[in-house]
Design an enzyme around this catalytic site. Structure first.
Site, short mmCIF file in Angstrom:
data_model
loop_
_atom_site.label_atom_id
_atom_site.label_comp_id
_atom_site.label_asym_id
_atom_site.label_seq_id
_atom_site.Cartn_x
_atom_site.Cartn_y
_atom_site.Cartn_z
N HIS B 121 -20.27 -4.88 -23.41
CA HIS B 121 -18.85 -4.55 -23.24
C HIS B 121 -18.63 -3.88 -21.89
O HIS B 121 -19.53 -3.22 -21.35
CB HIS B 121 -18.35 -3.66 -24.39
CG HIS B 121 -18.94 -2.27 -24.40
ND1 HIS B 121 -18.35 -1.22 -23.74
CD2 HIS B 121 -20.06 -1.76 -25.00
CE1 HIS B 121 -19.08 -0.12 -23.94
NE2 HIS B 121 -20.13 -0.43 -24.69
N ASP B 123 -15.55 -2.13 -21.20
CA ASP B 123 -14.62 -1.00 -21.26
C ASP B 123 -15.43 0.28 -21.32
O ASP B 123 -16.63 0.25 -21.67
CB ASP B 123 -13.68 -1.12 -22.47
CG ASP B 123 -14.44 -1.15 -23.79
OD1 ASP B 123 -15.50 -1.81 -23.85
OD2 ASP B 123 -13.98 -0.50 -24.75
N ASP B 154 -23.21 2.76 -20.16
CA ASP B 154 -22.44 2.34 -21.33
C ASP B 154 -21.19 1.62 -20.89
O ASP B 154 -20.13 2.20 -20.83
CB ASP B 154 -22.12 3.58 -22.20
CG ASP B 154 -21.41 3.24 -23.49
OD1 ASP B 154 -21.44 2.08 -23.90
OD2 ASP B 154 -20.82 4.16 -24.09
N GLU B 188 -14.74 -2.15 -27.00
CA GLU B 188 -15.80 -1.56 -27.82
C GLU B 188 -15.55 -0.09 -28.10
O GLU B 188 -15.78 0.40 -29.21
CB GLU B 188 -17.16 -1.75 -27.12
CG GLU B 188 -18.35 -1.56 -28.05
CD GLU B 188 -18.85 -0.11 -28.12
OE1 GLU B 188 -19.65 0.17 -29.03
OE2 GLU B 188 -18.43 0.74 -27.28
N GLU B 189 -15.04 0.61 -27.10
CA GLU B 189 -14.87 2.07 -27.25
C GLU B 189 -13.73 2.43 -28.20
O GLU B 189 -13.52 3.61 -28.51
CB GLU B 189 -14.65 2.73 -25.87
CG GLU B 189 -15.79 2.53 -24.88
CD GLU B 189 -17.11 3.19 -25.31
OE1 GLU B 189 -17.15 3.84 -26.37
OE2 GLU B 189 -18.11 3.00 -24.59
N ASP B 217 -26.83 -2.20 -25.80
CA ASP B 217 -25.80 -1.15 -25.71
C ASP B 217 -26.28 0.15 -26.37
O ASP B 217 -25.49 0.92 -26.89
CB ASP B 217 -24.52 -1.67 -26.41
CG ASP B 217 -23.32 -0.74 -26.18
OD1 ASP B 217 -23.35 0.01 -25.19
OD2 ASP B 217 -22.39 -0.77 -27.00
N HIS B 467 -20.62 8.64 -23.06
CA HIS B 467 -19.43 9.32 -23.60
C HIS B 467 -19.30 10.74 -23.07
O HIS B 467 -18.38 11.45 -23.46
CB HIS B 467 -19.44 9.38 -25.15
CG HIS B 467 -19.33 8.04 -25.79
ND1 HIS B 467 -18.76 7.86 -27.02
CD2 HIS B 467 -19.69 6.81 -25.36
CE1 HIS B 467 -18.79 6.58 -27.34
NE2 HIS B 467 -19.37 5.92 -26.33
#
Lengths: 509, 509
Positions: B121, B123, B154, B188-189, B217, B467
């Site tokens: 991903h 995003d 990520d 995804e987030e 991931d 994150h």
């Protein structure tokens, strides 16, 4: 001493039985009140029309205006009135707001007469027609024998009933049976900030010559039968904090390998009460006063509608079936309620979090003669013992953020005897002698600081809807309440005089 | 059949050992990657510069732009690219927002070659310098061998490592060892809305000729030792509602006479796990797969820093002391966590309320071969039994708002064998075979819908700070990851061919 007490009791009983039917003077007073119903309703209407909502700071001006209107009314009766300033409060936006003043008033200073201090409040809870009122909350509206309006019962109606009773004596040019003092505030609905300090400050001056304090800010237990309130439970609140680390964890990543703080907390909370509601903390019942035969009888005679109370609560089944047990467990036995948990997930939906610091909150309602320090020690000891048995690496901290002692008055003293006599005269029956299970600080505060006799003297309307929509006072209770207070003035004057005579007898003997 | 499997295993082992040191072809590839580090970093820098934050709707355009940039890159490699539209989503203000598209791409269609589908991903989580970043989060910045920037790990870095690996074959004009498919999303987030439906819709077309699915991931367990992830726990969430009436009650007025719903709930929650974290629900462990000697060995060889993990958690002491027990309880045994209570008091301070409707929330992490329906039945039965013993007049309702099955891959299949071989070639060691204790739906979703072999194939950086502030990928892991993927292409091609030969042998025999 025993002899003297017996003489006094005898005199009290004699005084009481003599007022079991109205005297000529009383009848004159009752007639005046009945003839002036429209005027008394007009004043109540004017007072209800003032939106003296103390909850919303934008309406503070209206509360102040209400206090000024009441002050003027008392001055018109001949009272000396002081508007005591309570300072300012800080608003959330940082601005400071001048608090509405508090009324301290005096009428009469005859040393031969007893001095009765009346407490009431003239601020109200917020109300809007859109909240579900059938009529405009600030327009007193009569319907089916009830006077609907915000503050009708809480507390403008009872305050006016007292003032109307005083006014009746003045209008009839009768000698005032007692000296009056008034303490009327405008911040009751927001917790009476500044009141305790003011009572302490004024204790040596304003309260020094007060004999009795009467509060009329609660309700009867039923709609039909008058009541006198002689006790409230105290309370002690506990925070039980269990901390396992610095930050919440993900239950996928850490579930199964750590001692979750909330598991400890749930075990601690689960150890507090059993299925029957009995508190499991060792020793907690040791200091609860023993039920005497005299007290037991009080519960038997109380008019209490168990089914009606169930309906009010919305609960299908109580822990007890019979009236006496229910009343005793509401009023004279301690109870423990768990209120919730801070720090855990509490929103709708799901969050798979391991909360790392949780604070369980519960409180115990205290009754005579439980001692706050002893209860605090018992609870802390108990929780620490249970926690230590778990061998948890988490940290436990138990604290008491708030506590209040219970209040209990002597129902055989002059104040209660006078009120019972007045009730017998006006309503032709004995009152329910009731307590309140919740912690109303006002009576206890007056009693503890001033050491005077305090009584909560409601004038009716168990279904008044205080704090709710369609608040009301029944037309009948408004006027019967006025008559009741007037009769009470005569009654307490008579008993007080008898007491003083008995006291003189003792001195001369 | 047993014979055939043994032959295949033998071939797989042979294939693996032959790649324990790099071949000439591999060295050529590694050299190319090393020589083009600057270019690969330049692209990562360009991609990190796009603020493709899918959490903030105002940045949706940037996510779409990111998808278009990636699509162009894949097209430049010769891939056929479809930008699949996922429709719109409703914003809180009522406006509808066009979701960013998802990339479906194909490169190569040789029926002789295996087809490997890569999921990633593009995003990212929100990031602002003011959050505590030492550098601008959208300016890839190298420091101490690390490349700092939002999305570096990520998941832009790993997606580019895969694409760079493909590009290396093309640049060197080498025959592509496998057919490639790409499924790259931009949501995804925010929980991958629409992804499951798309996989189902495309199952017969896009996925029909896919042999293997690779997801990159997640992270290694340590910073030093490569890892392959072969399982995640599932979960089942429970709502335990206890209701006693229609509205909250005052603990002064009703404390002591009613069965408080929260007391019932606390007792139910307290019956779920014991002090050691063991779940007390009868039968709950019955279906947990038995630990084989082979699996046990996996835990022994895993490089796992218990003290470091404690530090990450902020917790002083785990339920277990040794590494193997900790890992097994994180990954292969169920756990139960209580998350909190809805409907009770949860704010700071104190409110002496009796909450009348409370919903306890807990979840159980599921492991093979626990069955959601069986667990649901066991838990409901258990709670109902305990509740019925309390003879409470309150109402109990247990529901399951959410559940997800665990995911477990066969680590002896071709996909894992190829990855292990590639890791041995590039890193000179065997990988940690790891699972994840949390419920990552993506691998399970692909496996369950497509029935293909799925592997989670991280390229490093246990301390990547996904994150979090200062997210990074180490320069070394970015390029070693690129080499690893390229080697993996060769490895899986070789093993796949051997498999097919074995299959042909079986047919001709």
């Amino acid at each position: 001493m025993i002899l003297i007490v017996s003489v006094v009791m005898l005199l009290l009983e004699a005084g009481r039985s003599s007022s079991s039917s109205a005297s000529g003077l009383e009848n004159q007073i009752f007639q005046y009140i009945d003839l002036h119903q429209n005027e008394f309703i007009k004043i109540l209407k004017e007072w209800v029309a003032v939106e003296s909502d103390s909850v919303q700071p934008r309406l503070t001006q209206e509360v102040t205006r209400m206090m000024e209107i009441a002050a003027a009314r008392l001055q018109a009766l001949g009272a000396t009135v002081e508007l005591a300033q309570l300072g300012t409060s800080q608003l959330p936006d940082g601005q400071s707001l001048l608090l509405p003043p508090l009324i301290l008033a005096e009428l009469g200073k005859d040393p031969q007469k007893p001095t009765v201090c009346f407490y009431g409040h003239l601020d109200v809870q917020p109300a809007k027609k859109e909240d579900g009122w059938e009529t405009d909350p600030y327009t007193l509206t009569e319907s089916d024998g009830n006077l609907y309006g915000r503050g009708a019962s809480d507390n403008k109606g009872p305050v006016l009933a007292w003032i109307n009773a005083v006014e009746t004596f003045k209008a009839l040019k009768l000698d005032m049976p007692v000296n009056f003092k008034f303490i009327i505030e405008g911040l009751e609905e927001v917790g009476s900030p500044g009141l305790e300090k003011l009572i302490k400050d004024k204790n040596q001056l304003f309260f020094s010559d007060v004999d009795y304090i009467v509060i009329s800010d609660n309700l009867w237990l039923s709609n039909r039968k008058p009541a006198l309130t002689y006790g409230t439970r105290g309370s002690i609140c506990f925070f039980v904090e269990v901390q396992g680390g610095e930050r919440d964890l993900h239950s996928g990543t850490f579930g199964g390998i750590i001692h979750e703080p909330i598991t400890d907390l749930i075990a601690l909370l689960d150890s507090l009460v059993d299925i029957s509601g009995r508190i499991l903390i060792p020793g907690i019942y040791d200091d609860v006063s023993i039920l005497t035969e005299e007290e037991k009888k009080l519960y038997e005679s109380v008019e209490f509608d168990v089914e009606g109370h169930k309906n009010i609560s919305g609960v299908k089944k109580f822990l007890y079936d019979n009236k006496e047990e229910i009343l005793m467990n509401m009023w004279r036995y301690p109870s423990l309620s768990i209120h919730g948990i801070e720090g855990a997930f509490h929103e709708p939906g799901i969050k798979t979090v391991i909360p790392i610091r949780v604070i369980g909150k519960f409180s115990i309602r205290l009754v005579p003669h439980m001692n706050i320090s002893i209860v605090e020690h018992q609870v802390k000891q108990y929780l620490e013992d249970i926690f230590s048995k778990r061998s948890s690496p988490n940290k436990l901290m138990v604290s008491v953020p708030l506590s209040a002692v219970p209040w209990l008055a002597d129902i055989n003293n002059t104040l209660y005897t006078a009120a019972k006599g007045a009730i017998k005269t006006v309503f032709g029956q004995d009152p329910d002698m009731i307590r309140d299970g919740s912690t109303i600080p006002i009576a206890r505060m007056f009693q503890n600081i001033t050491k005077k006799s305090v009584m909560m003297f409601p004038i009716g309307d168990a279904d008044a809807g205080e704090h709710s929509q369609n608040e009301k006072i029944s037309r009948s209770n408004y006027f019967q309440g006025t008559k009741l207070f007037a009769t009470f003035f005569l009654e307490i004057a008579k008993l007080h005089e008898q007491l003083q005579e008995a006291s003189t007898m003792k001195t001369t003997n």
